[in-house]
Write an enzyme that holds these catalytic residues in place. Sequence first.
Site, PDB file in Angstrom:
ATOM      1  N   ASP A   1       1.084  -1.062   0.049  1.00 37.58           N
ATOM      2  CA  ASP A   1       0.108   0.438   0.071  1.00 37.58           C
ATOM      3  C   ASP A   1       1.302   1.484   0.216  1.00 37.58           C
ATOM      4  OD1 ASP A   1      -2.509  -1.338   0.124  1.00 37.58           O
ATOM      5  OD2 ASP A   1      -2.559  -0.925   2.431  1.00 37.58           O
TER       6      ASP A   1
ATOM      7  N   ASP B   1      -7.161  22.968  14.337  1.00 32.16           N
ATOM      8  CA  ASP B   1      -6.583  21.768  12.704  1.00 32.16           C
ATOM      9  C   ASP B   1      -5.806  21.030  13.709  1.00 32.16           C
ATOM     10  OD1 ASP B   1      -6.013  18.832  11.324  1.00 32.16           O
ATOM     11  OD2 ASP B   1      -6.062  20.649   9.742  1.00 32.16           O
TER      12      ASP B   1
ATOM     13  N   GLU C   1      -0.921  17.007   9.897  1.00 32.50           N
ATOM     14  CA  GLU C   1      -1.495  17.384   8.592  1.00 32.50           C
ATOM     15  C   GLU C   1      -1.974  19.165   8.706  1.00 32.50           C
ATOM     16  OE1 GLU C   1      -4.554  16.236   5.942  1.00 32.50           O
ATOM     17  OE2 GLU C   1      -3.676  14.003   5.904  1.00 32.50           O
TER      18      GLU C   1
ATOM     19  N   SER D   1     -15.640  17.444   7.714  1.00 31.57           N
ATOM     20  CA  SER D   1     -15.862  16.271   8.049  1.00 31.57           C
ATOM     21  C   SER D   1     -16.039  15.671   6.578  1.00 31.57           C
ATOM     22  CB  SER D   1     -17.498  16.204   8.133  1.00 31.57           C
ATOM     23  OG  SER D   1     -18.347  17.142   6.536  1.00 31.57           O
ATOM     24  N   ALA D   2     -16.487  14.277   6.252  1.00 31.81           N
ATOM     25  CA  ALA D   2     -16.279  14.215   5.149  1.00 31.81           C
ATOM     26  C   ALA D   2     -17.271  14.204   4.574  1.00 31.81           C
ATOM     27  CB  ALA D   2     -16.527  12.082   5.727  1.00 31.81           C
TER      28      ALA D   2
ATOM     29  N   THR E   1     -18.569  17.818   3.839  1.00 29.90           N
ATOM     30  CA  THR E   1     -18.241  19.147   3.971  1.00 29.90           C
ATOM     31  C   THR E   1     -16.402  19.019   2.871  1.00 29.90           C
ATOM     32  OG1 THR E   1     -16.913  19.682   5.592  1.00 29.90           O
ATOM     33  CG2 THR E   1     -19.822  20.055   5.304  1.00 29.90           C
TER      34      THR E   1
ATOM     35  N   MET F   1     -14.466  19.462   4.725  1.00 30.31           N
ATOM     36  CA  MET F   1     -13.478  21.220   4.649  1.00 30.31           C
ATOM     37  C   MET F   1     -13.205  21.023   6.154  1.00 30.31           C
ATOM     38  SD  MET F   1     -15.289  24.074   2.588  1.00 30.31           S
ATOM     39  CE  MET F   1     -16.913  23.752   3.287  1.00 30.31           C
TER      40      MET F   1
ATOM     41  N   ASP G   1      -4.116  -4.968   6.554  1.00 34.30           N
ATOM     42  CA  ASP G   1      -4.943  -4.637   8.205  1.00 34.30           C
ATOM     43  C   ASP G   1      -6.766  -5.282   8.613  1.00 34.30           C
ATOM     44  OD1 ASP G   1      -5.596  -2.437   7.390  1.00 34.30           O
ATOM     45  OD2 ASP G   1      -3.919  -1.113   8.513  1.00 34.30           O
TER      46      ASP G   1
END
Lengths: 582, 713
Positions: free
Chosen positions: B345, B382, B386, B414-415, B417, B419, B554
């Site tokens: 991967d 955040d 990252e 959030s998945a 938005t 952002m 995994d």
Amino acid sequence: MLQGWIQIVLTLLILVAITPFFGRYMARVFQEQRTILDPILNPVERFLYSLVGVRAKEDMTGWQYARAILYCNVVMGVLIFSIIMFQQFLPLNPTGIPAPTWDTALHTTISFITNTNQQHYSGETYLSYASQMWGLGYHMFTSAATGLAVGIAFIRGLTGRPLGNFYVDLIRAITRVLLPISIVGAIVLIAAGVPETLAGPAIVPTLEDPAISQAIARGPVAHFEIIKNLGENGGGFFAINSAHPFENPNGLTNLITLVSILSIPTSLIYTYGIFANNIKQAWLVYSIPFVILVGFIIITAIGEYNGNPAVNALLGVDQAPNLEGKEVRFGWAQSALFAVITTASMCGAVNSLHDSFMPNGGFSTLSNLFLQIVFGGQGTGTAYLFAYLILAVFITGLMVGRTPEFLGRKIEKREVVLASFLILLVHPIAILIPGAIALAFPDQLAGISNPGFHGLSQVIYEYASAAANNGSGFEGLGDSQPSPIAIAGGATTSATALWWNLSTCFSLLAGRYVPIAALLLLADSMARKQPVPATTGTLRTDTGLFTGVTIGVILILGALEFFPVLALGPIAEAFQIARGIG
Amino acid sequence: MTSMNDSPKPFRVPSGTRDSRRHTPKVEMKGLYQRAVKESFVKLDPRIQVRNPVMFVVWVGTLVTLLLTFDPNLFGTLQADVNQQRLLNGLITFILLFTIVFANFAESVAEGRGKAQADALRATRSDTIAKKILPTGSVQEISSTELRRGDLVKVVAGDMIPADGEIIAGIGSVDESAITGESAPVLKQPGTDIMSSVTGGTRLLSDELTVRITADPGQGFIDRMIALVEGAERTKTPNEIALTVLLAVLTLVFLIVVANIPPITGYVASFLSTATSEQAAADLRNGASVAIMISLLVALIPTTIGGLLSAIGIAGMDRVAQFNVIATSGRAVEACGDINTLVLDKTGTITLGNRLAAEFIPVNGHGMEDVAQVALDASVFDETPEGRSIVALAERSGAKVSFDPKLAEGVEFSARTRMSGTDLDSKEIRKGAVDAIRGFVRSRGGHVPPTLDEAYERVSKLGGTPLAVCQNNEIYGVIYLKDIVKPGLKERFDQLRRMGVRTIMLTGDNRITASVIAQEAGVDDFIAEATPEDKIEVIRSEQAQGKLVAMTGDGTNDAPALAQANVGLAMNSGTQAAKEAANMVDLDSDPTKLIDLVTIGKQLLITRGALTTFSVANDIAKYFAIIPTIFAAAGIGALNVMGLKSANSAIISALIYNALIILVLIPLALKGVQFRPLTADQLLRRNILIYGVGGVIAPFIAIKLIDVILPFS
């Protein structure tokens, strides 16, 4: 001296030169490609297949192939045995020879179906022309073709092909390889002075006293002679084999004999190269037996050239070639060359008496018989050589950190069992065990003419020759029954001959059929494996390095097991002579 | 593997060099050698010896020479001094015995390490009190051994987790040092596919978990580990079986050769008695006496490799365990050496799991400082790696937080938005996927500058992930998030390539991004926009060409591919399904270990091959020591090239060498031959020189030395 060495070098050069041509031709024959003989032979073969009900396109498994060989050989064996035992009732028996003893017939039968041609008889006085031609001559073709078929099936399996069909391979080996060359070769031999006649012995007045006449044995020799050599059979028409002026009259016939003896086992390696699509590897593999062969020729030739110091002392010279037991027309060089080549190739024809060689010769010829891969027998020698390669791959291949592979096929338990069994185990069992028994009862069983180290060599040589399916003899043993005519005249049969006939039968059979079955099963299991693509992590078997490694493995595994007998035989004898006792 | 790329994987970044991480957790090594010495005598039991054909022959030989020590004329009268014969036979017996003991010792030491490791593991498995949740909802305290598959238990901070299970409720950090040796606790939570499984014997450090038990007592993960490291389930691997067969055949061959020497020498002796002298005949017969023939046999059969073979195998398994990887069988370890293709991967294996900010690209006429400032403002809350890397880059560019964070409010990612950002008074500061920001700006009435697409493409072509930043309806620029290829990986892939191992990278990224990373990491091939189904497809197509494939995984949806691969390495952090499908589990959950495993597998095979070659090559010297001296009466004394003093001295020297070489090579057998990433040809050349040529020469020197030292005449 120089002339002798030139003869040796030229002969070897001719052999190397014909290898690619003959090798390519055999590849064409067994890949069923078009050959020039097709128009004549295709209809003949089709007729033969339909006659015996062979489905030519049907491939056999290893077991089926081995079983076909076994059945075929049993039938042929019964045929030879019957012809010999009933020769007095059959035609072509101008001298009216009765049947030989049963053990002689049995030994001769087994000896000829196994492509060995070990002879405990003299052709002139034991066998009729019918026995020689129909019994023995015919089986010189079939037993040689059987070996060639095994070699081809093995190459096919190793290179990932189906093994093929035994009956088809047998017939093609005879019709496309052995028969055409034999026809041409026999004509050349006749032209060179070898007789081919059905007339009985010539009765001629002797030169000394024209009143006394002499019977000179002759017969259909030329056609017998060529297949004897080409098929690595080696069983002479006459007792003294290629030393006889009717079998091998001159230098030209001697050269033809030598080249034809080695032509198939050398060229078959090239045939492998075409099947494997790797000519480079073929030449590298070729170099293994070639180097060993040259080594043995040098050892033997030097011994014969220098001669026996004890004899030289009597002659009052420093050096004179050892010519005891040799034909003067061949001299030391061609005799030494012949002795090494005939034992290397499992032919077994002889043009001089091996018993009379210096210990160097005994060492080389015995070692050839022990190794069995110095080009080796018809078809089987090449297969043994590759079995050694497989073993070398297994032992050293682990050292590159992968499960050992040969031609992309993994060497696993089954292959190791078959290869090690075949190469390492059969030979010592077939040689050392009967050899030790015979030596434990030297007078009752062996009938040794030269007691001591030399006698040891004689006994071991006889079994090695049988087990390696060579057929040449060191001689000097009580291994022959009296001739049928002598027995008819009241001679008693010999116990030692009975022992030799029966015990060598064990070595002959063990040395032939066990390895053939193992070879075919090995080829079969290699053919069935999924090939693994080669990477830089794969052990390359077509390099000089690996070739050198293989020679090491051959010498350590193949020769060391016989080191004790070599030490007590020819090596001890050499020291004895050097000390001036011999 | 719910997604290939987008969600950061909870793997533990390994610290320190690889060697420093090689540790065996809490293993008591004290007394290992004392125990091994004791074990080596216990193992003289014929029922154990008979499993090893080579050493069993030595064992039988020792018994016979022992009898011959009491009565040297047991098999026929020898014309020699009985006491001298007794002494010789006694010495031979003694050396043969130690040949076996040394071989046993090698095996015992190798086993001892595994046993010590098992003991350490067993200590963690002591009975604990489990809080079983009854169907009624009440909690009952029972012994952990009474738990059955499917039971629910409650675990609170400080408790030992009673058995293997799956978390169904609660979040908590777990100390797994008992099995991994890693002291940092691991966060565990339910429903995440990975990280939701817990192992019995580990300790919960915080909070409270509800766990569904997935293993009956005695069948848990630790139990299986114990069985494996202890070697209880050790079966011979295919290569080991093939090698054992070859060694057995060699032994049989030499048995035949040696058994036939007495009758042959008997024949020569009877000739010598008339040709030379009675003395010579007697000497030759003595040279072929039963005790000497047994000595010759033992010298010739491959005792070196025969004695060390099982130790090499056990030590190979142990080396894997020292890397904190549990292999389910030796076969899997051996298969590692044969691997042709590694399927890896991208995220977490080839690249660090997190992308890091590498550059700000201004658009719409803004300056670099402006972009840095907005990016910093957007990332204050955040906490992801990252986000922190954006903060760090912005601060390096001179930006400072321009507001009091207490007055501002963070907007979570959030998945839906795609952002995240910061709300401050009237300002809405956002960063996120370029599409998402484009939509956000449009919805606020702003316009999208054409330079945004240029910046987007530029980042994509570099193999990075672009994030756009905006303040209200104004797009300021693009953050270039760079995938960081793990340091040193390119070199390791180069090594693998030299060893003939191909690497294939799988990633959910688009082709352009994937190809850049592939180039940077130096993998041989890649599959972009890969789905979990692609993984098994790649494995199948490689296997169809006869190749052996290794992979890591995994997630539950990795399980089929892990099972299909020849070597499947599951992460300990992964799901139970993945761990069960795999044939190896990495306790550190470090997917790059697959590369180490290839090396260990190769090392195992090389060690076996090297010692076999050495053992076989030794025979030349042993022959040249023994044969000329025992057959000296036959006049071949000149072959005694080493100039050994006498037959007795030669025999004893060869046997002492034969026994000592086992002892000398034990460290090599246990540690393995040093592995170098070379091509097969280079490896063969090197190893043939050391173990082949060395194996021919070394015994000549050693036997001569021993002969000089020995007080024999």
